[in-house]
Design a protein around this motif. Structure first.
Motif, mmCIF file in Angstrom:
data_model
loop_
_atom_site.group_PDB
_atom_site.id
_atom_site.type_symbol
_atom_site.label_atom_id
_atom_site.label_comp_id
_atom_site.label_asym_id
_atom_site.label_seq_id
_atom_site.Cartn_x
_atom_site.Cartn_y
_atom_site.Cartn_z
ATOM 1 N N ILE A 87 -10.383 -14.049 -10.000
ATOM 2 C CA ILE A 87 -9.805 -15.382 -10.234
ATOM 3 C C ILE A 87 -8.974 -15.389 -11.512
ATOM 4 C CG2 ILE A 87 -10.350 -17.824 -10.517
ATOM 5 C CD1 ILE A 87 -12.765 -17.460 -8.856
ATOM 6 N N VAL A 88 -9.439 -14.645 -12.544
ATOM 7 C CA VAL A 88 -8.632 -14.538 -13.771
ATOM 8 C C VAL A 88 -7.282 -13.896 -13.457
ATOM 9 C CG1 VAL A 88 -8.463 -13.313 -15.957
ATOM 10 C CG2 VAL A 88 -10.514 -14.554 -15.415
ATOM 11 N N GLY A 181 -5.839 -7.845 4.662
ATOM 12 C CA GLY A 181 -5.152 -9.139 4.703
ATOM 13 C C GLY A 181 -4.654 -9.560 3.338
ATOM 14 N N ALA A 182 -5.461 -9.310 2.291
ATOM 15 C CA ALA A 182 -5.025 -9.676 0.937
ATOM 16 C C ALA A 182 -3.802 -8.868 0.534
ATOM 17 C CB ALA A 182 -6.166 -9.454 -0.053
ATOM 18 N N LEU A 183 -3.813 -7.565 0.891
ATOM 19 C CA LEU A 183 -2.646 -6.731 0.569
ATOM 20 C C LEU A 183 -1.395 -7.250 1.273
ATOM 21 C CD1 LEU A 183 -4.112 -3.134 0.646
ATOM 22 C CD2 LEU A 183 -3.212 -4.367 -1.295
ATOM 23 N N VAL A 184 -1.527 -7.532 2.585
ATOM 24 C CA VAL A 184 -0.359 -7.974 3.355
ATOM 25 C C VAL A 184 0.164 -9.309 2.838
ATOM 26 C CG1 VAL A 184 0.372 -8.741 5.635
ATOM 27 C CG2 VAL A 184 -1.008 -6.701 5.405
ATOM 28 N N ALA B 82 -10.970 -13.113 -2.518
ATOM 29 C CA ALA B 82 -9.816 -12.203 -2.480
ATOM 30 C C ALA B 82 -8.703 -12.776 -1.624
ATOM 31 C CB ALA B 82 -10.265 -10.842 -1.959
ATOM 32 N N ILE B 83 -9.065 -13.268 -0.421
ATOM 33 C CA ILE B 83 -8.054 -13.834 0.480
ATOM 34 C C ILE B 83 -7.404 -15.065 -0.153
ATOM 35 C CG2 ILE B 83 -7.761 -15.027 2.659
ATOM 36 C CD1 ILE B 83 -7.935 -12.203 3.133
ATOM 37 N N ALA B 84 -8.225 -15.938 -0.759
ATOM 38 C CA ALA B 84 -7.682 -17.171 -1.328
ATOM 39 C C ALA B 84 -6.717 -16.860 -2.463
ATOM 40 C CB ALA B 84 -8.820 -18.070 -1.814
#
Lengths: 191, 108
Positions: A87-88, A181-184, B82-84
């Motif tokens: 989050i940071v 998904g986070a990478l994409v 992570a997704i958010a």
């Protein structure tokens, strides 16, 4: 008040070992509540994330008191060590400043009206939920079942990989999908 | 139920998790940015797993199951964070803001 479950029920003396344990428990609760207050109230988001980390540290102490030291360790590792840092990073990459009253878009009537109402309405809703859940927790006649297992790390490992093996594999797939998904998602829109 | 024996009593933990949950709900309503809402959602998830561990300690026959469930909640919460965060970074690239008041394209 016979429905309140205390195991053991006797209260320890102040200067015995159990009394010190009780005092440390109160300190842990104070740490958690302070962290949660900072996380919800801080104007700058970095301070809110720091408050979240403090709150999760206190919560790990509470998990330790609930006789689950493994979950307390995982709480420290995953929440304080990983989620707060993520989050940071998000705050750093998307640098939002929550306190920006000089912005002329925020001084239009509708949004000002909403912000003026949001605090008291939110506080009353949250207070009502807290009161209702607390009364529910204090008044319910909980039924205690006899103990069958020990609940130590050995038992957790066996349960995780035999009884709940399917869920374990599904969670692994969910984590892989979350990484990809986070990478994409984070790469889309970059020039 | 005296003050120093609170850590051996089930209602203490239920009240603690209710407190965390209501902090999370309050934060979800008052926060203006999406990251602030994510922080509050993490508080709500932590309240849920506190409840699981409390009932696991005092009521459940097999005390391993509640801990396993708390571990599952942690894994899901980490994936969700992570997704958010990555969605927020993508949104920030398009809108130059993560204020929830600015992300209103679907209202028009």
């Amino acid at each position: 008040m016979q429905t309140i479950i205390c195991q053991p029920a006797a209260s320890p003396a102040l200067f015995s070992a159990e009394g010190v344990v009780g005092i440390i428990f109160l300190v842990t609760i104070a740490l958690m509540v302070t962290g949660a207050l900072i996380a919800v109230h801080a104007q700058r988001l970095v301070r809110a994330v720091a408050g979240l980390a403090v709150c999760f540290t206190g919560l790990a102490g509470i998990y330790y008191y609930l006789l689950s030291p493994f979950v307390a360790m995982m709480q420290l590792l995953i929440y304080v060590g990983a989620v707060s840092i993520v989050i940071v990073l998000g705050v750093m990459l998307a640098f939002p400043e929550e306190a920006a009253p000089a912005d002329e878009r925020r001084t239009t009537d509708v949004i000002k009206h909403r912000s003026a109402l949001a605090g008291p309405v939110a506080a009353s809703i949250a207070g009502l939920m807290f009161a209702a859940l607390s009364v529910l927790g204090l008044k319910t006649e909980w039924q205690v079942f006899p103990r069958e297992g020990e609940g130590d790390m050995h038992a957790i490992g066996i349960t995780l990989l035999t009884t709940h093996g399917m869920v374990f594999e599904l969670i692994s797939i969910v984590l892989v999908m979350a990484i990809i998904g986070a990478l994409v998602l984070a790469q889309r829109g970059r020039n | 139920m005296q003050l120093l024996n609170l850590y051996n009593c089930l209602p203490t933990y239920v009240v603690i998790s209710a407190l965390l949950f209501s902090f999370g709900v309050y934060g979800l309503i008052v926060r203006r940015t999406v990251i602030g809402m994510l922080i509050s959602a993490e508080l709500i998830l932590a309240a849920a797993s506190t409840n699981f561990l409390a009932f696991n300690r005092f009521l459940a026959p097999d005390p391993a199951i509640g801990q396993v469930f708390a571990l599952f909640i942690m894994a899901i919460a980490a994936a969700e964070a992570a997704i958010a965060i990555s969605i927020m970074i993508a949104v920030y690239r398009n809108y130059k803001s993560i204020d929830a008041d600015d992300l209103v394209d679907l209202q028009r």
